[in-house]
Design a protein around this motif. Structure first.
Motif, PDB file in Angstrom:
ATOM      1  N   GLN A 559       0.825  -1.206   0.000  1.00 30.11           N
ATOM      2  CA  GLN A 559       0.000   0.000   0.000  1.00 30.11           C
ATOM      3  C   GLN A 559       0.865   1.263   0.000  1.00 30.11           C
ATOM      4  N   ILE A 560       1.877   1.282   0.856  1.00 31.91           N
ATOM      5  CA  ILE A 560       2.743   2.468   0.961  1.00 31.91           C
ATOM      6  C   ILE A 560       3.516   2.688  -0.334  1.00 31.91           C
ATOM      7  N   ILE A 561       4.075   1.611  -0.888  1.00 26.08           N
ATOM      8  CA  ILE A 561       4.860   1.750  -2.125  1.00 26.08           C
ATOM      9  C   ILE A 561       3.975   2.217  -3.276  1.00 26.08           C
ATOM     10  N   ALA A 562       2.812   1.584  -3.429  1.00 26.08           N
ATOM     11  CA  ALA A 562       1.906   1.952  -4.522  1.00 26.08           C
ATOM     12  C   ALA A 562       1.418   3.384  -4.367  1.00 26.08           C
ATOM     13  N   LYS A 563       1.157   3.788  -3.144  1.00 28.97           N
ATOM     14  CA  LYS A 563       0.693   5.158  -2.889  1.00 28.97           C
ATOM     15  C   LYS A 563       1.793   6.159  -3.219  1.00 28.97           C
ATOM     16  N   LEU A 564       3.055   5.814  -2.885  1.00 29.73           N
ATOM     17  CA  LEU A 564       4.187   6.687  -3.228  1.00 29.73           C
ATOM     18  C   LEU A 564       4.391   6.737  -4.748  1.00 29.73           C
ATOM     19  N   GLN A 565       4.221   5.598  -5.424  1.00 25.31           N
ATOM     20  CA  GLN A 565       4.347   5.582  -6.887  1.00 25.31           C
ATOM     21  C   GLN A 565       3.355   6.568  -7.500  1.00 25.31           C
ATOM     22  N   ARG A 566       2.146   6.610  -6.949  1.00 30.26           N
ATOM     23  CA  ARG A 566       1.130   7.520  -7.462  1.00 30.26           C
ATOM     24  C   ARG A 566       1.452   8.969  -7.088  1.00 30.26           C
ATOM     25  N   MET A 567       1.918   9.189  -5.871  1.00 25.15           N
ATOM     26  CA  MET A 567       2.142  10.540  -5.371  1.00 25.15           C
ATOM     27  C   MET A 567       3.312  11.247  -6.052  1.00 25.15           C
ATOM     28  N   LYS A 568       4.350  10.472  -6.412  1.00 25.25           N
ATOM     29  CA  LYS A 568       5.582  11.100  -6.912  1.00 25.25           C
ATOM     30  C   LYS A 568       5.338  11.914  -8.179  1.00 25.25           C
ATOM     31  N   GLY A 569       4.315  11.530  -8.963  1.00 25.58           N
ATOM     32  CA  GLY A 569       4.006  12.268 -10.183  1.00 25.58           C
ATOM     33  C   GLY A 569       3.441  13.648  -9.925  1.00 25.58           C
ATOM     34  N   HIS A 570       2.937  13.877  -8.713  1.00 26.16           N
ATOM     35  CA  HIS A 570       2.336  15.169  -8.379  1.00 26.16           C
ATOM     36  C   HIS A 570       3.226  16.024  -7.474  1.00 26.16           C
ATOM     37  N   MET A 571       4.388  15.518  -7.132  1.00 23.08           N
ATOM     38  CA  MET A 571       5.262  16.253  -6.210  1.00 23.08           C
ATOM     39  C   MET A 571       5.931  17.425  -6.924  1.00 23.08           C
ATOM     40  N   ASP A 572       5.858  18.595  -6.305  1.00 26.44           N
ATOM     41  CA  ASP A 572       6.560  19.746  -6.886  1.00 26.44           C
ATOM     42  C   ASP A 572       8.003  19.749  -6.407  1.00 26.44           C
ATOM     43  N   GLU A 573       8.781  20.725  -6.851  1.00 25.83           N
ATOM     44  CA  GLU A 573      10.215  20.744  -6.560  1.00 25.83           C
ATOM     45  C   GLU A 573      10.496  20.799  -5.061  1.00 25.83           C
ATOM     46  N   SER A 574       9.721  21.604  -4.334  1.00 30.37           N
ATOM     47  CA  SER A 574       9.964  21.730  -2.895  1.00 30.37           C
ATOM     48  C   SER A 574       9.642  20.415  -2.170  1.00 30.37           C
ATOM     49  N   GLN A 575       8.591  19.722  -2.605  1.00 31.16           N
ATOM     50  CA  GLN A 575       8.246  18.443  -1.987  1.00 31.16           C
ATOM     51  C   GLN A 575       9.299  17.381  -2.276  1.00 31.16           C
ATOM     52  N   ILE A 576       9.817  17.399  -3.494  1.00 31.83           N
ATOM     53  CA  ILE A 576      10.876  16.439  -3.850  1.00 31.83           C
ATOM     54  C   ILE A 576      12.127  16.708  -3.020  1.00 31.83           C
ATOM     55  N   ASN A 577      12.482  17.982  -2.871  1.00 33.94           N
ATOM     56  CA  ASN A 577      13.666  18.345  -2.073  1.00 33.94           C
ATOM     57  C   ASN A 577      13.495  17.889  -0.633  1.00 33.94           C
ATOM     58  N   TYR A 578      12.300  18.122  -0.066  1.00 33.47           N
ATOM     59  CA  TYR A 578      12.030  17.712   1.314  1.00 33.47           C
ATOM     60  C   TYR A 578      12.178  16.196   1.442  1.00 33.47           C
ATOM     61  N   PHE A 579      11.594  15.458   0.490  1.00 31.95           N
ATOM     62  CA  PHE A 579      11.642  14.000   0.545  1.00 31.95           C
ATOM     63  C   PHE A 579      13.080  13.494   0.478  1.00 31.95           C
ATOM     64  N   THR A 580      13.878  14.061  -0.421  1.00 35.27           N
ATOM     65  CA  THR A 580      15.246  13.578  -0.591  1.00 35.27           C
ATOM     66  C   THR A 580      16.117  13.895   0.626  1.00 35.27           C
TER      67      THR A 580
END
Length: 619
Positions: A559-580
């Motif tokens: 569930q977590i992996i599939a949800k992240l697979q879906r979410m990553k397409g909507h992440m903006d630059e600031s969200q990606i930076n925070y995640f990394t």
């Protein structure tokens, strides 16, 4: 060579008779005390499975101790016997097992994904081990045609097979495969058709130099059952048959072309379908996304399976949400149905179907009676008016609507055009694509427009677009008819599972106006991975505290992996930076790759990696 042919086409009652002493110099060897490599025996009766040992043409290749007699439906030609005699399968098997897979992995080559490579390896191992009926199950949208291309290339490069028949059930699928064979670069930047001689759908006469024949089931049936003896192929014309969409058996639900109408009865089609597969003395490799009971009976258990669920978790296909149910008086009243005798077993945690390939295909409920009630203007108006609130025919996204029949498709098109007329939507945005729109050329043009051009964005069909049509922009599947085949149902859903970065596709939607989802959901193996999209990451992480069983942990991990697979397409630059920064990985993709690696070792390892990065999911 001629004398050899004459010798090996003799019926043998006991070894060595019918070879004159004066002809001994022409003998090319001795095999099991025989002076010929191949022997035949027959009593003249046409082959019947029910009396297999008392019918057919029995053939044995004496060159290998492990070769058993086999019953053929027809004769080998002298040319095919000579070609078979010259072929050394032991040497070819050795070459095949030693041929590196580097080309398949190479980004400048076929750039295979991990599961495609595993699929080819599994099939090749089965061939080398002497298996002659092989089944490969790969979810719709995971690149079966590309996998076939790599497999064929390796088989021919090592001379493991002399000539391969690629069998499809629709002309459109054959032409689609030929396009791949012509476009994808292989050896020295040349496509397969430049390396090996390929016969297209129209080229039915097999020449000596032909290495690949693409044909439809219907076309091959016509040849094998032809009254013109000169058209009937030799049983040795092909030593390998690769069957695409090997789940065949939902013919009753199809809007068929004139040729297919000859086999409208499902059992009649399967009978003739099996006759084509079994006619040739060949290794048979079936590929399907949806194995049925008869598929397993023909090909055996799958040597490799890559499921829809795995593909969603790996990020190669998109998930779907619970369907949008369009309520009408008709679908709310419901219709009684009788469950099939063979019922699925379910995992109560993941809701996955177990042993799905053993299910009977057709579920017995009153489909025809229900569909007759759908054919009313009032039903169409209510459903299509509601649909128009969710579908924008001028967007980049595409929609398929499944109608009851061709006339119903016309009514849907007319009504939708009328509804969207106020928004000045051009009529070309909504098109009917069925067999009835014209000849084959016109049908193919309509499919190509839907695939390659902006319009139409809404295609109304019956069954023509249900299998093998690759249009990644499809994000919406609409059911305005009921069907009784779980296989056809899953094939329909499979039209929308492909990734599409062009429109930033993260999932697809189902719009159900006939309550089909609830009728077939119990029987379908194609479940959404994210069972409830509204569940938050925090809630999923909290779930770990309540479970200890490995299957329950796996369910949360997925569930977590599939949800992240879906979410990553909507992440903006600031969200990606925070995640990394928080996760200490270069990107969400790098993190997912690490999680998948941990998952391959154990679900507990996967859980630990996810928990370590828990705070990153706040992005």
């Amino acid at each position: 060579a001629l004398l050899l042919n004459q010798a090996i086409c003799i019926f043998f009652l006991r070894k060595n008779i019918n070879i004159k002493e004066s002809d001994e110099t022409y003998c090319m060897g001795k095999w099991r005390e025989y002076k010929v490599p191949f022997i035949f025996a027959t009593n003249g009766r046409p082959y019947l499975k029910q009396i297999e040992t008392e019918s057919g043409i029995w053939f044995q290749d004496l060159r290998k101790e492990t070769n058993n007699p086999v019953a053929l439906h027809g004769w080998y030609s002298p040319e095919n016997l000579l070609a078979k005699f010259k072929q050394d399968t032991n040497e070819a098997d050795c070459k095949l097992s030693n041929l590196p897979y580097d080309f398949l992995r190479d980004p400048d080559g076929l750039n295979f994904r991990h599961y495609q490579l595993s699929a080819v390896e599994a099939v090749e191992n089965a061939v080398i081990n002497g298996q002659n009926r092989i089944l490969l199950a790969m979810a719709t949208g995971t690149g079966k045609t590309r996998t076939i291309l790599g497999m064929i290339y390796r088989f021919l490069k090592t001379n493991r097979f002399r000539r391969i028949l690629f069998l499809v059930d629709r002309t459109a699928l054959g032409e689609q495969a030929l396009d791949v064979f012509k476009d994808v670069k292989l050896e020295d930047l040349q496509p397969l058709n430049k390396i090996y001689n390929i016969n297209s759908l129209e080229d039915i006469d097999v020449a000596n130099e032909t290495r690949i024949q693409v044909a439809t089931v219907q076309g091959m049936v016509a040849r094998i059952l032809s009254d013109d003896k000169s058209r009937i192929p030799s049983s040795g014309d092909f030593d390998c048959i690769i069957i695409d969409e090997a789940h065949r058996g939902y013919t009753l639900d199809k809007e068929l072309g004139e040729v297919e109408l000859l086999y409208r009865n499902q059992n009649d089609f399967i009978s003739k379908y099996k006759k084509v597969i079994e006619y040739f003395d060949a290794v048979r490799i079936g590929l399907t996304a949806t194995p049925a009971l008869h598929t397993r009976q023909i090909f055996g258990d799958a040597v490799y399976t890559y499921s829809y669920r795995e593909a969603v978790i790996d990020g190669y296909l998109v998930d779907y949400d619970a369907p949008h149910i369009i309520k009408t008086e008709l679908n709310q009243k419901g219709i009684h149905h009788i469950k099939g005798e063979i019922l699925p077993k379910y995992n109560p945690i993941t809701k996955e179907l177990v042993n799905g390939e053993e299910l009977e295909d057709e579920i017995d409920f009153e489909v025809e009676e229900f569909n007759k009630k759908v054919l009313t203007p009032s039903f169409n108006e209510v459903v299509l008016t509601e649909l128009s609130r969710y579908i924008d025919p001028e967007s980049e996204e595409k929609t398929i609507i499944f109608a009851v029949n061709d006339h119903h498709a016309d009514e849907i098109v007319d009504k939708l055009r009328d509804i969207y007329k106020a928004q000045e939507v051009p009529s070309g945005a909504i098109e009917k694509i069925t067999y009835k729109i014209g000849d084959r050329s016109r049908v193919q043009d309509a499919i190509k427009r839907f695939k390659n051009e902006h319009y139409p964005t809404i295609a109304v069909t019956v069954d023509l677009l249900s299998t093998g049509i690759d249009v990644p922009e499809i994000t919406k599947i609409v059911f305005m008819r009921r069907i009784k085949s779980r296989i056809l149902y899953e094939q329909m859903l499979g039209r929308a599972t492909r990734l599409c970065s062009k429109i930033n596709k993260t999932h697809f939607d189902i719009y159900d106006a006939v309550d089909l989802y609830s009728y077939l959901d119990e029987y379908s193996s194609m479940k959404p991975v994210v069972a409830n999209p509204s569940v938050t990451f925090d809630e999923l992480f909290e779930g770990y505290e309540k479970v200890s069983d490995e299957e329950e942990i796996k369910f949360i991990n997925d569930q977590i992996i599939a949800k992240l697979q879906r979410m990553k397409g909507h992440m903006d630059e600031s969200q990606i930076n925070y995640f990394t920064v928080i996760s200490h990985y270069d990107s969400p993709e790098a993190f997912i790759a690490k999680v998948r690696e941990a998952k391959s070792m154990s679900e507990e390892n996967c859980k630990d990696i996810l928990l370590q990065a828990k705070d990153a999911f706040a992005a």
